[in-house]
Design a protein around this motif. Structure first.
Motif, PDB file in Angstrom:
ATOM      1  N   ASP A 237       0.978  -1.256  -0.042  1.00  0.00           N
ATOM      2  CA  ASP A 237      -0.002   0.007  -0.093  1.00  0.00           C
ATOM      3  C   ASP A 237       0.928   1.163  -0.139  1.00  0.00           C
ATOM      4  O   ASP A 237       1.675   1.428   0.909  1.00  0.00           O
ATOM      5  N   SER A 239       0.372   4.281   0.492  1.00  0.00           N
ATOM      6  CA  SER A 239       0.229   5.540   1.606  1.00  0.00           C
ATOM      7  C   SER A 239       0.881   5.130   2.983  1.00  0.00           C
ATOM      8  O   SER A 239       1.445   5.654   3.687  1.00  0.00           O
ATOM      9  N   LEU A 240       0.585   3.609   3.229  1.00  0.00           N
ATOM     10  CA  LEU A 240       1.100   3.042   4.408  1.00  0.00           C
ATOM     11  C   LEU A 240       2.874   3.084   4.296  1.00  0.00           C
ATOM     12  O   LEU A 240       3.397   3.388   5.332  1.00  0.00           O
ATOM     13  N   TYR A 241       3.254   2.866   3.088  1.00  0.00           N
ATOM     14  CA  TYR A 241       4.541   2.842   2.812  1.00  0.00           C
ATOM     15  C   TYR A 241       5.488   4.193   3.069  1.00  0.00           C
ATOM     16  O   TYR A 241       6.257   4.426   3.780  1.00  0.00           O
ATOM     17  N   ALA A 242       4.549   5.199   2.593  1.00  0.00           N
ATOM     18  CA  ALA A 242       5.026   6.549   2.787  1.00  0.00           C
ATOM     19  C   ALA A 242       4.914   7.152   4.214  1.00  0.00           C
ATOM     20  O   ALA A 242       5.812   7.879   4.565  1.00  0.00           O
ATOM     21  N   ALA A 243       3.895   6.472   4.948  1.00  0.00           N
ATOM     22  CA  ALA A 243       3.711   6.837   6.241  1.00  0.00           C
ATOM     23  C   ALA A 243       4.926   6.336   7.160  1.00  0.00           C
ATOM     24  O   ALA A 243       5.099   6.792   8.053  1.00  0.00           O
ATOM     25  N   GLY A 244       5.805   5.200   6.742  1.00  0.00           N
ATOM     26  CA  GLY A 244       6.655   4.865   7.255  1.00  0.00           C
ATOM     27  C   GLY A 244       6.455   4.148   8.579  1.00  0.00           C
ATOM     28  O   GLY A 244       7.247   3.856   9.611  1.00  0.00           O
ATOM     29  N   GLY A 245       5.262   3.602   8.841  1.00  0.00           N
ATOM     30  CA  GLY A 245       4.942   2.868  10.051  1.00  0.00           C
ATOM     31  C   GLY A 245       5.276   1.465  10.081  1.00  0.00           C
ATOM     32  O   GLY A 245       5.954   1.013   9.147  1.00  0.00           O
ATOM     33  N   ASP A 247       3.807  -1.267   9.570  1.00  0.00           N
ATOM     34  CA  ASP A 247       2.777  -2.011   8.575  1.00  0.00           C
ATOM     35  C   ASP A 247       3.250  -1.476   7.085  1.00  0.00           C
ATOM     36  O   ASP A 247       2.498  -1.874   6.234  1.00  0.00           O
ATOM     37  N   ARG A 248       4.127  -0.562   7.034  1.00  0.00           N
ATOM     38  CA  ARG A 248       4.472  -0.050   5.569  1.00  0.00           C
ATOM     39  C   ARG A 248       5.015  -1.214   4.647  1.00  0.00           C
ATOM     40  O   ARG A 248       4.771  -0.795   3.373  1.00  0.00           O
TER      41      ARG A 248
END
Length: 295
Positions: A237, A239-245, A247-248
């Motif tokens: 995903d 958006s998850l990857y960009a958020a860096g959490g 679950d990225r």
């Protein structure tokens, strides 16, 4: 490879069961004496799920249908010759999870393209600074995007053996310079096209593998097998990857199954049955990816 159960061949008018792999079954026309001389083959995706060279129980509901749908969709997006036979109808009994394909002279090279540093590539990079022998810049981290996608072929081992990562030079020895270069160039071009399509839908294509054959009549390089499915590719995903959490790097595939099995099985004997929640979570990941890409 170990099958966790006996495969029950389907009764399909006009077709005879010829072979079953871990997750797919092949049928040949009744007129053919073997799969090797059949001009057309019916390839049926099952709901079986495999991990660590074992077919697990239970399967993933509708997995065969979902992956066939995704593979068909990708074939339609790619401006390259493929092995689908549009003139021979798929039998009704497997219409949602089967494809009829043309016989090709398959090349013994699995064409892997990596756009991100992850998985076995990350493990090798940490130790040697390379991925499949290709030197990469220092300082990269797990999940980082590579400066440019890299082509890391593998030798397709005989049935029952593991595929083996090879150098491009070794692929030249296997199939000749012209074919090896064509496989590399086609793989990188398809990856670039697919990555752009996926990114436009908020999905990252981290890596994938392709298989090619040559048309026995024209010699044209032809894309075969499944293509860009959750079983042959790693998607994230965006958006998850960009958020860096944490679950990225959560992928839209059976990684949930692998993680659960690794935590609950020592690799000896028959693998344990998958819990219902693991099965449901995996099916949901397959469906979410298809909804995201094909909407």
């Amino acid at each position: 490879m170990t099958l966790g159960h006996t495969v029950d061949a389907l009764d399909i008018p006009g077709w005879v069961h010829g072979y079953s792999g871990k997750v797919r079954d092949l049928y040949m026309p009744e007129s053919a004496s073997s799969l090797y001389d059949a001009e057309r083959v019916l390839m049926v995706a099952s709901d079986r799920v495999s991990a660590f060279d074992h077919v697990l129980e239970p399967g993933i509901p509708s997995k065969g249908t979902l992956l066939t749908r995704l593979s068909r969709w990708w074939f339609a997006q790619l401006p390259v010759a493929n092995h689908l036979d549009p003139l021979t109808p798929v039998p009704d009994v497997v219409a949602d999870r089967g494809v009829v394909v043309r016989r090709l002279h398959m090349h013994p090279v699995e064409c892997v393209v990596r756009g991100y540093l992850v998985g076995s590539g990350w493990a090798e990079y940490r130790e040697h600074g390379t991925v499949c022998g290709i030197a990469l810049p220092a300082g990269l981290q797990n999940g980082d995007r590579l400066p440019e996608p890299i082509y890391t072929p593998a030798w397709k081992a005989p049935y029952g053996e593991h595929d083996e990562n090879i150098t491009f030079e070794r692929s030249v020895e296997l199939v000749g310079a012209d074919v090896a270069e064509a496989l590399r160039d086609a793989s990188l071009a398809i990856f670039a096209r697919a990555s752009a399509v996926a990114e436009s839908r908020g999905v990252i294509l981290a890596d994938t593998k392709f298989e090619f054959g040559s048309d026995p009549e024209t010699g044209e390089l032809t894309l075969a097998d499944e293509v860009l499915t959750s079983d042959s590719s790693r998607y994230w995903d965006a958006s998850l990857y960009a958020a860096g959490g944490p679950d990225r790097l959560a992928s839209f595939d059976k990684q949930i199954v692998r993680d659960w099995l690794a935590a609950n099985w020592d690799g000896e004997g028959v693998p344990p049955r998958l819990p219902l929640e693991i099965v449901e979570q995996t099916a949901a990941r397959y469906r979410e990816l298809i909804d995201r890409l094909t909407a």
